[in-house]
Write a protein that holds these residues in place. Sequence first.
Motif, PDB file in Angstrom:
ATOM      1  N   ALA A   1       4.909   6.999   5.639  1.00  0.00           N
ATOM      2  CA  ALA A   1       3.552   7.383   5.227  1.00  0.00           C
ATOM      3  C   ALA A   1       3.216   8.797   5.708  1.00  0.00           C
ATOM      4  N   TRP A   2       3.566   9.111   6.960  1.00  0.00           N
ATOM      5  CA  TRP A   2       3.292  10.449   7.488  1.00  0.00           C
ATOM      6  C   TRP A   2       4.158  11.508   6.796  1.00  0.00           C
ATOM      7  N   LEU A   3       5.364  11.127   6.436  1.00  0.00           N
ATOM      8  CA  LEU A   3       6.221  12.063   5.704  1.00  0.00           C
ATOM      9  C   LEU A   3       5.615  12.375   4.341  1.00  0.00           C
ATOM     10  N   ALA A   4       5.080  11.334   3.694  1.00  0.00           N
ATOM     11  CA  ALA A   4       4.451  11.541   2.381  1.00  0.00           C
ATOM     12  C   ALA A   4       3.221  12.439   2.492  1.00  0.00           C
TER      13      ALA A   4
ATOM     14  N   LEU B   1       0.829  -1.208   0.000  1.00  0.00           N
ATOM     15  CA  LEU B   1       0.000   0.000   0.000  1.00  0.00           C
ATOM     16  C   LEU B   1       0.865   1.260   0.000  1.00  0.00           C
ATOM     17  N   LEU B   2       1.985   1.206   0.732  1.00  0.00           N
ATOM     18  CA  LEU B   2       2.884   2.361   0.783  1.00  0.00           C
ATOM     19  C   LEU B   2       3.493   2.630  -0.590  1.00  0.00           C
ATOM     20  N   GLU B   3       3.914   1.559  -1.267  1.00  0.00           N
ATOM     21  CA  GLU B   3       4.481   1.714  -2.608  1.00  0.00           C
ATOM     22  C   GLU B   3       3.409   2.149  -3.616  1.00  0.00           C
ATOM     23  N   SER B   4       2.161   1.771  -3.317  1.00  0.00           N
ATOM     24  CA  SER B   4       1.048   2.169  -4.191  1.00  0.00           C
ATOM     25  C   SER B   4       0.553   3.581  -3.865  1.00  0.00           C
TER      26      SER B   4
ATOM     27  N   GLN C   1      -3.219   6.657   3.512  1.00  0.00           N
ATOM     28  CA  GLN C   1      -4.215   6.587   4.586  1.00  0.00           C
ATOM     29  C   GLN C   1      -4.518   5.135   4.964  1.00  0.00           C
ATOM     30  N   LYS C   2      -4.676   4.296   3.943  1.00  0.00           N
ATOM     31  CA  LYS C   2      -4.946   2.882   4.222  1.00  0.00           C
ATOM     32  C   LYS C   2      -3.716   2.211   4.841  1.00  0.00           C
TER      33      LYS C   2
ATOM     34  N   LEU D   1      -1.325  -0.368   9.472  1.00  0.00           N
ATOM     35  CA  LEU D   1      -0.155  -0.539  10.331  1.00  0.00           C
ATOM     36  C   LEU D   1      -0.438  -0.155  11.784  1.00  0.00           C
ATOM     37  N   ASN D   2      -1.364   0.785  12.002  1.00  0.00           N
ATOM     38  CA  ASN D   2      -1.766   1.096  13.384  1.00  0.00           C
ATOM     39  C   ASN D   2      -2.438  -0.116  14.026  1.00  0.00           C
ATOM     40  N   GLU D   3      -3.241  -0.817  13.231  1.00  0.00           N
ATOM     41  CA  GLU D   3      -3.883  -2.045  13.729  1.00  0.00           C
ATOM     42  C   GLU D   3      -2.827  -3.107  14.040  1.00  0.00           C
ATOM     43  N   ALA D   4      -1.837  -3.214  13.150  1.00  0.00           N
ATOM     44  CA  ALA D   4      -0.751  -4.175  13.385  1.00  0.00           C
ATOM     45  C   ALA D   4       0.040  -3.801  14.637  1.00  0.00           C
TER      46      ALA D   4
END
Length: 408
Positions: free
Chosen positions: A240-243, A201-204, A208-209, A214-217
Amino acid sequence: MVIFLTSLACFSQKNESAVLLKKAGEVLYDNPAESIKICSHLLTSDSAEAKSRAAFLLAEAYLITGDYTRSLSFTELSISKSRESKDDKLLFESLMLSAEIHAHLTLLELAKKYRAEAEMIDPGNPRLKSYDVLVLNSTAGSENTAEAFITKGTKLQHQANLFALSKPKLAASYFEKNLAGQKCRGAYWEILAQLDYGDFLLESKNYQKTIALLNEAGSKEKQFANPFFEKRINHDLADAWLALGDKDKFMEFRAKAASADDRYDTQVENAVNLAFENLQNQKAEIISGSRKKARNTNCTLAIAGFSLLLLSLGARWFFKVRTRNLQDIINYLKLIKNVQRKAETAKPSAKNLSIPKETEDALLAKLEKFESGKRFLSKEISLAQVASAFETNTKYLSEVINKYKKKN
């Protein structure tokens, strides 16, 4: 009655151990701390089988929590106990687990050694092929090797990774199916699936997803306290937050990732040191065993030589003493003979009385005079009568007759 009660107690204990082992296996991937507690108790059991199984589950539990040092220690214990109990199935599993841990630590030569030992036990086991695929699909000496042996990805996961770039929608469906399947296996496997899906998902650029997943993980990971999980989750969250342009969140999760990375490196370093220490101990045991065998051989030869020496000295002493005893006997017999000879020489003869010369001459003269007459021809005459006529005793008279007349 006593035998029956003893047998009943043993059966009850064995049954209890089996129940506890089953329970420890069931909670292993959801609550490793509980599994560790149960198995630590089983290590005090009288059952060798229970001890070896408990050691194996402890090795897996500590691997799940990222404590590679303890995982290695209990893997070695499981190998040792399964060899003692001649449990080839458990020995194979323990050797393969050791191979995977060493591969995760990028100690590939040691991993190859344990894998080879496992193959000697069960050459056709499919786990060998799975292990080889993981080795081929990883880069030796890189972090990819470590991740490959932690995740042990499923077929769906491999397909998802395969289509991640060329067919992202198809890959996403495989990741979703894999995640759903791993939930049934336990929280540990679910976290692993979430990590791989989060990377995709990060590479895609679905940030947000990615963050939600990852918060759930991260919430599930707290019961494992595995630094490898923590660094992966926090590293991807920071990206993700940096992006998304949130620098504060980026710094927060980046610091968490760095802290987890330090703890992970410490765990790996300690485990690598233990692996080399185990290797040195194994070599030392082999050398010690060879030296002990040589010492035993030398000791046996020395004892045999000493025994022969004692036997030789004993035989020599025996013959020497025997010869001396024979000589003593000969000398004794000679001494006895000499004593007897002297005694016979010194002992006065019972027939040779000491008669005074004058008495002897007088008796001889009287005897000759007596013989010149006819009286000695009388059958009525006796030695006593003649002795009385000669005014002497019968002994003197008899001695003179024997000596000069050669008659009694």
